[in-house]
Design an enzyme around this catalytic site. Structure first.
Site, PDB file in Angstrom:
ATOM      1  N   SER A  85     -36.078  73.462 109.431  1.00 32.12           N
ATOM      2  CA  SER A  85     -36.247  74.914 109.410  1.00 32.12           C
ATOM      3  C   SER A  85     -36.375  75.476 110.833  1.00 32.12           C
ATOM      4  O   SER A  85     -35.435  75.422 111.602  1.00 32.12           O
ATOM      5  CB  SER A  85     -37.451  75.280 108.537  1.00 32.12           C
ATOM      6  OG  SER A  85     -37.322  76.584 108.027  1.00 32.12           O
ATOM      7  N   LYS A 137     -48.343 100.050 101.391  1.00 34.01           N
ATOM      8  CA  LYS A 137     -49.226  99.625 102.481  1.00 34.01           C
ATOM      9  C   LYS A 137     -50.004  98.366 102.118  1.00 34.01           C
ATOM     10  O   LYS A 137     -50.353  97.578 103.000  1.00 34.01           O
ATOM     11  CB  LYS A 137     -50.192 100.769 102.831  1.00 34.01           C
ATOM     12  CG  LYS A 137     -51.053 100.496 104.061  1.00 34.01           C
ATOM     13  CD  LYS A 137     -50.209 100.268 105.294  1.00 34.01           C
ATOM     14  CE  LYS A 137     -51.063 100.003 106.513  1.00 34.01           C
ATOM     15  NZ  LYS A 137     -50.246  99.654 107.692  1.00 34.01           N
TER      16      LYS A 137
END
Length: 274
Positions: A85, A137
């Site tokens: 990765s 949020k």
């Protein structure tokens, strides 16, 4: 500013280790070391990577720094036990890559995880009152499920990060983007499989990588010295350099990983999670 003794460094190979999960501390250490390597004027850099990957931004900054150094020196990446990765992404900053036949590599993809503790909180009678400036949020809040719209937003974020990864691998390995997509689905490979896919150039040990790098830089593989660039050690560590190896704290690795998990919760990661 050039180092006053840079002539000696011009006949040596610099070596840099990138180990463990990649996060902010790794980035700071590596960028500082790369600056030293550049200032000393080494003609070649051996990057030893033994990492499952880590945070996206930190991996990108290390890659960019290596990419910039390509015009000044030869760079070979040596993949160790695991270079997956984000470790692969960093490796794309080298001109050439060597892996052991059994190296675990690949895992090209992005993962984002959050924790949903809603059922546990309901059992103990705990709830939260949230006042927010916008509907998203508190996305990935741990006391509720994601909404369908939040899932879409996060998937778009992951897809964008994934495209950046695929594009970098395609450019770094001179492969077609669609070719990279065909195997960039999160799976891992051995070094031998990676060679067949074009992810690495050669199979061999770190010593093989060192000798190859010396040849690329026009140096004598039998005589060229290698200098590992690392952070200065404390006076105690210099007095007892192997103390921690002989008496390791058995819980330290677990604590380090827990700290990484907590710090990166809710972040997109280029990280192999077996």
């Amino acid at each position: 500013m050039p180092w006053p003794l840079s002539r000696g460094y011009r006949r040596q190979i610099a070596r840099l280790e990138i180990t463990g999960a990649i996060a902010g501390s790794t980035r700071r250490r590596v960028l500082k070391a790369l600056k030293t390597i550049e200032e000393r004027g080494y003609p070649a850099l051996l990057v030893r990577i033994d990492s499952p990957g880590g945070t996206v931004g930190d991996s990108q900054e290390i890659y960019a720094a290596l990419k910039r150094l390509q015009s000044k020196m030869k760079i070979v990446a040596s993949f160790g036990n695991i270079s997956a990765s984000g470790g692969v992404y960093i490796g794309m900053g080298a001109q050439h890559i060597m892996a052991n036949p059994g190296t675990i590599t690949g895992s090209i993809g992005v993962i984002l995880r959050g924790n949903n503790l809603q059922r546990l909180l309901d059992k103990v009678g705990v709830s939260f009152k949230v006042i927010k400036s916008g509907p998203y949020k508190d996305i990935l809040a741990f006391d509720r499920d994601l909404t369908e719209e939040e899932i879409r937003i996060l998937q778009d974020l992951i897809d964008t990060s994934y495209q950046q990864f695929v594009q970098t691998v395609a450019e770094g390995r001179n492969l077609d983007v669609e070719t990279v997509r065909s195997f960039a689905d999160g799976r891992v490979f051995t070094g031998e499989q990676a060679l067949a896919l074009g992810l690495v150039d050669r199979l061999g040990t770190e010593e093989d990588a060192r000798r190859w790098l010396a040849e690329l830089a026009g140096l004598d593989p039998d005589k060229t010295k290698v200098q590992t660039i690392e952070e200065p050690k404390s006076p105690l560590a210099r007095l007892f350099p192997r103390q921690q190896e002989r008496f390791p704290f058995p819980w330290q690795a677990g604590l380090d990983w827990l700290e990484f998990e907590m710090a990166t919760n809710g972040l997109p990661l280029w990280l192999y999670r077996p």
